[in-house]
Write a protein that holds these residues in place. Structure first.
Motif, PDB file in Angstrom:
ATOM      1  N   GLN A  25      -2.974 -13.802  28.628  1.00 50.91           N
ATOM      2  CA  GLN A  25      -1.553 -14.091  28.771  1.00 50.91           C
ATOM      3  C   GLN A  25      -1.111 -13.880  30.207  1.00 50.91           C
ATOM      4  O   GLN A  25      -1.528 -12.940  30.869  1.00 50.91           O
ATOM      5  CB  GLN A  25      -0.727 -13.211  27.841  1.00 50.91           C
ATOM      6  CG  GLN A  25       0.733 -13.575  27.836  1.00 50.91           C
ATOM      7  CD  GLN A  25       1.489 -12.784  26.799  1.00 50.91           C
ATOM      8  OE1 GLN A  25       0.890 -12.057  26.030  1.00 50.91           O
ATOM      9  NE2 GLN A  25       2.777 -12.919  26.770  1.00 50.91           N
ATOM     10  N   THR A  29       7.709 -14.100  32.767  1.00 49.27           N
ATOM     11  CA  THR A  29       8.767 -13.609  31.890  1.00 49.27           C
ATOM     12  C   THR A  29       8.712 -14.329  30.559  1.00 49.27           C
ATOM     13  O   THR A  29       8.249 -15.457  30.461  1.00 49.27           O
ATOM     14  CB  THR A  29      10.137 -13.841  32.535  1.00 49.27           C
ATOM     15  OG1 THR A  29      10.311 -15.243  32.758  1.00 49.27           O
ATOM     16  CG2 THR A  29      10.254 -13.111  33.849  1.00 49.27           C
ATOM     17  N   ARG A  30       9.222 -13.670  29.519  1.00 49.56           N
ATOM     18  CA  ARG A  30       9.257 -14.307  28.207  1.00 49.56           C
ATOM     19  C   ARG A  30      10.647 -14.858  27.957  1.00 49.56           C
ATOM     20  O   ARG A  30      11.605 -14.471  28.599  1.00 49.56           O
ATOM     21  CB  ARG A  30       8.815 -13.359  27.103  1.00 49.56           C
ATOM     22  CG  ARG A  30       9.487 -12.023  27.075  1.00 49.56           C
ATOM     23  CD  ARG A  30       9.062 -11.189  25.872  1.00 49.56           C
ATOM     24  NE  ARG A  30       7.721 -10.705  25.872  1.00 49.56           N
ATOM     25  CZ  ARG A  30       7.331  -9.544  26.342  1.00 49.56           C
ATOM     26  NH1 ARG A  30       8.186  -8.741  26.892  1.00 49.56           N
ATOM     27  NH2 ARG A  30       6.080  -9.171  26.272  1.00 49.56           N
ATOM     28  N   HIS A  31      10.730 -15.748  27.003  1.00 46.93           N
ATOM     29  CA  HIS A  31      11.993 -16.390  26.660  1.00 46.93           C
ATOM     30  C   HIS A  31      12.972 -15.334  26.131  1.00 46.93           C
ATOM     31  O   HIS A  31      12.563 -14.419  25.416  1.00 46.93           O
ATOM     32  CB  HIS A  31      11.737 -17.464  25.600  1.00 46.93           C
ATOM     33  CG  HIS A  31      12.879 -18.397  25.438  1.00 46.93           C
ATOM     34  ND1 HIS A  31      13.937 -18.112  24.618  1.00 46.93           N
ATOM     35  CD2 HIS A  31      13.133 -19.600  26.003  1.00 46.93           C
ATOM     36  CE1 HIS A  31      14.800 -19.109  24.666  1.00 46.93           C
ATOM     37  NE2 HIS A  31      14.336 -20.013  25.509  1.00 46.93           N
ATOM     38  N   VAL A  34      12.833 -14.604  22.416  1.00 48.84           N
ATOM     39  CA  VAL A  34      11.662 -13.826  22.012  1.00 48.84           C
ATOM     40  C   VAL A  34      11.923 -12.345  22.257  1.00 48.84           C
ATOM     41  O   VAL A  34      11.604 -11.499  21.419  1.00 48.84           O
ATOM     42  CB  VAL A  34      10.403 -14.302  22.767  1.00 48.84           C
ATOM     43  CG1 VAL A  34       9.218 -13.404  22.475  1.00 48.84           C
ATOM     44  CG2 VAL A  34      10.093 -15.740  22.418  1.00 48.84           C
TER      45      VAL A  34
END
Length: 69
Positions: A25, A29-31, A34
């Motif tokens: 991974q 940054t993640r959404h 999420v």
């Protein structure tokens, strides 16, 4: 000095590309949805355990009371 920092940046970029190609991974940054989905269950549990829901309702009712004047 500029040569060293440029080389370091290229190495770091190469490691990121290699990690993506290897299936690891990314460190991006993640959404936001999420993140909310991850935090919301814990927030609900903490609010119930420590009585946070009653505090929120008490503050909301006081705000409504001030607005109603």
């Amino acid at each position: 000095m500029a040569q060293f920092s440029g080389r370091t940046a290229l190495r770091a970029q190469g490691r990121r590309v290699a990690a993506v190609l290897a299936g690891q991974q990314s460190s991006g940054t993640r959404h936001p949805l999420v993140a909310v989905a991850m935090v919301l269950p814990l927030a609900i549990v903490l609010a119930v355990v420590f009585g946070g829901w009653e505090a929120v309702m008490a503050q909301a009712s006081s705000v409504v009371g001030m607005l109603g004047r």
